[in-house]
Every structure is written in C-alpha cells, then in structure tokens.
Design a protein around this motif. Structure first.
Motif, PDB file in Angstrom:
ATOM      1  N   ILE A  68       0.894  -1.179   0.155  1.00 57.28           N
ATOM      2  CA  ILE A  68      -0.061   0.030  -0.053  1.00 57.28           C
ATOM      3  C   ILE A  68       0.701   1.331  -0.012  1.00 57.28           C
ATOM      4  O   ILE A  68       1.693   1.422   0.821  1.00 57.28           O
ATOM      5  CB  ILE A  68      -0.980   0.004   1.238  1.00 57.28           C
ATOM      6  CG1 ILE A  68      -1.683  -1.001   1.090  1.00 57.28           C
ATOM      7  CG2 ILE A  68      -1.725   1.267   1.266  1.00 57.28           C
ATOM      8  CD1 ILE A  68      -2.812  -1.349   2.496  1.00 57.28           C
ATOM      9  N   GLU A  69       0.557   2.155  -0.840  1.00 61.36           N
ATOM     10  CA  GLU A  69       1.245   3.384  -0.989  1.00 61.36           C
ATOM     11  C   GLU A  69       0.420   4.478  -0.420  1.00 61.36           C
ATOM     12  O   GLU A  69      -0.553   4.687  -0.410  1.00 61.36           O
ATOM     13  CB  GLU A  69       1.618   3.788  -2.499  1.00 61.36           C
ATOM     14  CG  GLU A  69       2.682   2.762  -2.816  1.00 61.36           C
ATOM     15  CD  GLU A  69       2.913   2.995  -4.516  1.00 61.36           C
ATOM     16  OE1 GLU A  69       2.635   4.248  -5.034  1.00 61.36           O
ATOM     17  OE2 GLU A  69       4.033   2.768  -4.875  1.00 61.36           O
ATOM     18  N   GLY A  70       1.398   5.405   0.509  1.00 60.78           N
ATOM     19  CA  GLY A  70       0.622   6.552   0.863  1.00 60.78           C
ATOM     20  C   GLY A  70       0.217   5.955   2.309  1.00 60.78           C
ATOM     21  O   GLY A  70       0.965   5.236   2.963  1.00 60.78           O
ATOM     22  N   LYS A  71      -0.889   6.610   2.832  1.00 57.48           N
ATOM     23  CA  LYS A  71      -1.654   6.385   4.098  1.00 57.48           C
ATOM     24  C   LYS A  71      -2.225   5.010   4.272  1.00 57.48           C
ATOM     25  O   LYS A  71      -3.052   4.712   3.481  1.00 57.48           O
ATOM     26  CB  LYS A  71      -2.648   7.445   4.662  1.00 57.48           C
ATOM     27  CG  LYS A  71      -3.158   7.371   5.828  1.00 57.48           C
ATOM     28  CD  LYS A  71      -4.019   8.485   6.220  1.00 57.48           C
ATOM     29  CE  LYS A  71      -4.686   8.271   7.483  1.00 57.48           C
ATOM     30  NZ  LYS A  71      -5.094   9.479   8.186  1.00 57.48           N
ATOM     31  N   THR A  72      -1.609   4.199   5.148  1.00 54.33           N
ATOM     32  CA  THR A  72      -2.225   2.776   5.396  1.00 54.33           C
ATOM     33  C   THR A  72      -3.433   2.993   6.133  1.00 54.33           C
ATOM     34  O   THR A  72      -3.580   3.830   7.328  1.00 54.33           O
ATOM     35  CB  THR A  72      -1.358   2.142   6.006  1.00 54.33           C
ATOM     36  OG1 THR A  72      -0.137   1.988   5.270  1.00 54.33           O
ATOM     37  CG2 THR A  72      -1.689   0.729   6.085  1.00 54.33           C
ATOM     38  N   PRO A  73      -4.593   2.419   5.927  1.00 51.43           N
ATOM     39  CA  PRO A  73      -5.822   2.287   6.795  1.00 51.43           C
ATOM     40  C   PRO A  73      -5.327   1.505   8.052  1.00 51.43           C
ATOM     41  O   PRO A  73      -4.509   0.974   8.214  1.00 51.43           O
ATOM     42  CB  PRO A  73      -6.920   1.460   6.046  1.00 51.43           C
ATOM     43  CG  PRO A  73      -6.308   1.477   4.626  1.00 51.43           C
ATOM     44  CD  PRO A  73      -4.790   1.506   4.726  1.00 51.43           C
ATOM     45  N   GLU A  74      -6.233   1.889   9.025  1.00 48.72           N
ATOM     46  CA  GLU A  74      -6.092   0.865  10.391  1.00 48.72           C
ATOM     47  C   GLU A  74      -6.245  -0.630   9.981  1.00 48.72           C
ATOM     48  O   GLU A  74      -7.144  -0.851   9.183  1.00 48.72           O
ATOM     49  CB  GLU A  74      -7.155   1.538  11.442  1.00 48.72           C
ATOM     50  CG  GLU A  74      -7.057   3.001  11.626  1.00 48.72           C
ATOM     51  CD  GLU A  74      -5.802   3.324  12.463  1.00 48.72           C
ATOM     52  OE1 GLU A  74      -4.784   2.366  12.695  1.00 48.72           O
ATOM     53  OE2 GLU A  74      -5.487   4.497  12.742  1.00 48.72           O
ATOM     54  N   VAL A  75      -5.739  -1.115  10.743  1.00 48.61           N
ATOM     55  CA  VAL A  75      -5.734  -2.560  10.442  1.00 48.61           C
ATOM     56  C   VAL A  75      -6.251  -3.457  11.775  1.00 48.61           C
ATOM     57  O   VAL A  75      -5.442  -3.457  12.849  1.00 48.61           O
ATOM     58  CB  VAL A  75      -4.465  -3.191  10.059  1.00 48.61           C
ATOM     59  CG1 VAL A  75      -4.641  -4.699   9.616  1.00 48.61           C
ATOM     60  CG2 VAL A  75      -4.088  -2.282   8.475  1.00 48.61           C
ATOM     61  N   ILE A  76      -7.133  -4.397  11.660  1.00 51.77           N
ATOM     62  CA  ILE A  76      -7.462  -5.511  12.611  1.00 51.77           C
ATOM     63  C   ILE A  76      -7.212  -6.714  11.879  1.00 51.77           C
ATOM     64  O   ILE A  76      -7.860  -7.155  10.902  1.00 51.77           O
ATOM     65  CB  ILE A  76      -8.831  -5.384  13.128  1.00 51.77           C
ATOM     66  CG1 ILE A  76      -8.930  -4.068  13.892  1.00 51.77           C
ATOM     67  CG2 ILE A  76      -9.111  -6.493  14.018  1.00 51.77           C
ATOM     68  CD1 ILE A  76     -10.404  -3.775  14.308  1.00 51.77           C
ATOM     69  N   PHE A  77      -6.217  -7.632  12.375  1.00 48.27           N
ATOM     70  CA  PHE A  77      -6.208  -8.943  11.758  1.00 48.27           C
ATOM     71  C   PHE A  77      -7.183  -9.889  11.996  1.00 48.27           C
ATOM     72  O   PHE A  77      -7.382  -9.899  13.347  1.00 48.27           O
ATOM     73  CB  PHE A  77      -4.663  -9.167  12.025  1.00 48.27           C
ATOM     74  CG  PHE A  77      -3.557  -8.685  11.114  1.00 48.27           C
ATOM     75  CD1 PHE A  77      -3.385  -8.992   9.850  1.00 48.27           C
ATOM     76  CD2 PHE A  77      -2.758  -7.895  11.629  1.00 48.27           C
ATOM     77  CE1 PHE A  77      -2.103  -8.716   9.073  1.00 48.27           C
ATOM     78  CE2 PHE A  77      -1.589  -7.224  10.882  1.00 48.27           C
ATOM     79  CZ  PHE A  77      -1.574  -7.474   9.756  1.00 48.27           C
ATOM     80  N   THR A  78      -7.759 -10.916  11.240  1.00 50.95           N
ATOM     81  CA  THR A  78      -8.538 -11.761  11.780  1.00 50.95           C
ATOM     82  C   THR A  78      -7.957 -13.198  11.068  1.00 50.95           C
ATOM     83  O   THR A  78      -7.715 -13.201   9.802  1.00 50.95           O
ATOM     84  CB  THR A  78     -10.042 -11.537  10.901  1.00 50.95           C
ATOM     85  OG1 THR A  78      -9.872 -11.583   9.635  1.00 50.95           O
ATOM     86  CG2 THR A  78     -10.450 -10.349  11.696  1.00 50.95           C
ATOM     87  N   THR A  79      -7.407 -13.998  11.895  1.00 48.79           N
ATOM     88  CA  THR A  79      -6.846 -15.314  11.541  1.00 48.79           C
ATOM     89  C   THR A  79      -6.915 -16.306  12.312  1.00 48.79           C
ATOM     90  O   THR A  79      -7.574 -16.202  13.762  1.00 48.79           O
ATOM     91  CB  THR A  79      -5.139 -15.083  11.540  1.00 48.79           C
ATOM     92  OG1 THR A  79      -4.427 -16.035  10.984  1.00 48.79           O
ATOM     93  CG2 THR A  79      -4.674 -14.415  12.509  1.00 48.79           C
ATOM     94  N   ALA A  80      -6.686 -17.566  11.697  1.00 49.57           N
ATOM     95  CA  ALA A  80      -6.800 -18.999  12.579  1.00 49.57           C
ATOM     96  C   ALA A  80      -5.579 -19.069  13.500  1.00 49.57           C
ATOM     97  O   ALA A  80      -5.608 -20.247  13.965  1.00 49.57           O
ATOM     98  CB  ALA A  80      -7.290 -20.127  11.655  1.00 49.57           C
ATOM     99  N   TYR A  81      -4.514 -18.341  13.163  1.00 46.56           N
ATOM    100  CA  TYR A  81      -3.019 -18.679  13.734  1.00 46.56           C
ATOM    101  C   TYR A  81      -2.602 -17.647  14.686  1.00 46.56           C
ATOM    102  O   TYR A  81      -2.780 -16.448  14.324  1.00 46.56           O
ATOM    103  CB  TYR A  81      -1.973 -18.741  12.596  1.00 46.56           C
ATOM    104  CG  TYR A  81      -2.560 -19.969  11.484  1.00 46.56           C
ATOM    105  CD1 TYR A  81      -2.207 -21.172  11.633  1.00 46.56           C
ATOM    106  CD2 TYR A  81      -3.192 -19.498  10.225  1.00 46.56           C
ATOM    107  CE1 TYR A  81      -2.619 -22.077  10.513  1.00 46.56           C
ATOM    108  CE2 TYR A  81      -3.657 -20.406   9.380  1.00 46.56           C
ATOM    109  CZ  TYR A  81      -3.418 -21.694   9.222  1.00 46.56           C
ATOM    110  OH  TYR A  81      -3.698 -22.685   8.472  1.00 46.56           O
TER     111      TYR A  81
END
Length: 244
Positions: A68-81
């Motif tokens: 991603i170039e520029g401002k990265t959105p806020e992130v919430i990871f969702t994963t099985a690991y």
C-alpha cells in the motif's frame, strides 16, 4: 468508518459481516478474497479500516500492507493462527482476532478503533481539544521513560513508525511515544508535516536536498543527514503540494 474485509474464505467474510451489523459506525464498503483484489479497492475506495486475514493465496496480509502506498488504513487482523501476533503489531495493527471471531472480542477491537480515531459518541459529543490540529509553533509534552521534553513541533524533523510507537527526531534526541503514525498524522498540520511513506512523516521545512529515486519516487535529505524515501504515489502529492 469505511471498512474493507479481506479474507480468502467466503464463509469467514460472511460471518464477520454479520457480526459487524452490531456496530452501526462501521460501514462495510467492500470485500476482497486476496491482495490482488484488495489493492485496487484500497486505492479507489480509500477505506479507513481493514479487517485482514494473514494467510491467503498469493501475497499474505503483511505483504499486502507493504504494497500500500501512502496512508495505510487502520488494521485489525483476523486469522486462525496465533503465531503471527508479534509481527502483526510491528505493522501497527490495532488488534489481532483469532477465528472463529467472538462478538465480545470484536467489540473490544471496535472500541480500540474508536479510541484511535476519536470517533464521537452517538450523542454527538465532540472529541474537543484532543483533535486540535498541531502546527510548527505548537509545543508538545513528550515523555520517554524517566526523560521528559517540552518541545516545539517545528524542531521535530522526522516522525518514524516503530510498531505501536512513533520515534521523534529533534536535536540529538530520539524519544518514543505510544501512538500510531496514522493517529499522529491526523493531528499534524499537512502544510508542514508530510507523510512520505508508510513509516515516515517529515517536516518539510527541514528538507535540504531532493533527488529522483526508484520507480518514480523521491529521496529527500533532511538537515542533520536523515535520508527518507518518498513513495511514488506520495511523490505525486508532494510535487502538487510544493509546485507553483
């Protein structure tokens, strides 16, 4: 808050969408099954929040964020690991949810988003002074361990993301503050402080030299010797901002 769900499992996307119906402030503007689908959607729709799986065909979640170039959105990871948690927070993740996602944990994650974004309560209450835009003449209190500073922002030449912290560069000091770079960017006057890339905000008044760089980007040298790359996308904004 404009939100994008990125997960290669359709059932997981559907379940998360159903759970998010409990949070009216979250506006789901799209879904993607992989990074190749997600990147053009992020570019076009400019989401403020990503619910992002890690293991996907092609680029994984971390590689997507690096693209991603520029401002990265806020992130919430969702994963099985659970083994990716430490790395996730190196990417400024607001939270890390294990599948199957529980409503109580999702509620905690959304609360963190609201705190980070200073989203007003439904009563219409203003976030007030906490959202005041800060310029070069404003002074801020900085505490790192036992050391404290009251520093004028104009003296800060560089802000660097360090996981959940931001490192400030001024004089010969480099203290850390517990804040994401995205949240800090929202507080800083954009005519003075420019988001150069995913990891850096620079003080435009400290630029000493500008050079062409790879893939259409720019390399700026700040007074003091710091060299910071401006990504291709941000280089376009940079030229628009500073050209006659």
């Amino acid at each position: 808050m404009k939100t994008l769900i990125i997960d290669d499992e359709r059932l997981a996307r559907n379940e998360l969408r159903r759970l998010l119906e409990n949070f009216p402030k979250i506006q789901i503007i799209g879904e993607a099954a992989n990074a190749d689908e997600a990147l053009p959607m992020i570019e076009e729709l400019e989401p403020e929040l990503l619910f992002l799986d890690i293991q996907m065909p092609g680029k994984n979640g971390f590689e997507l964020l690096q693209s991603i170039e520029g401002k990265t959105p806020e992130v919430i990871f969702t994963t099985a690991y659970d083994e990716y948690a430490i790395k996730a927070f190196e990417f400024n993740a607001l939270d890390y949810l294990l599948k199957p996602v529980e409503l109580s944990r999702l509620s905690e994650a959304i609360h963190r988003v609201e705190e980070e974004q200073h989203i007003p309560e439904a009563t219409g209450q203003s976030a007030g002074a906490s959202t005041k835009i800060l310029g070069e003449n404003d002074q801020v209190f900085v505490k790192d361990g036992e050391k404290c500073w009251f520093v004028k922002l104009g003296k800060v030449r560089l802000f660097e993301s360090m996981g959940n912290y931001v490192r400030l560069y001024f004089d010969d000091q480099k203290p850390l503050v517990l804040k994401s770079l995205n949240a800090l960017e929202d507080r800083l006057n954009p005519t003075t402080f420019f988001r150069a890339n995913r990891k850096h905000i620079i003080n435009l008044q400290w630029i000493e030299k500008i050079e062409p760089w790879f893939s259409g980007g720019l390399l700026v040298t700040l007074r003091g010797g710091d060299k910071i790359e401006i990504s291709r996308r941000q280089a376009i904004r940079f030229k628009d901002l500073l050209s006659l």
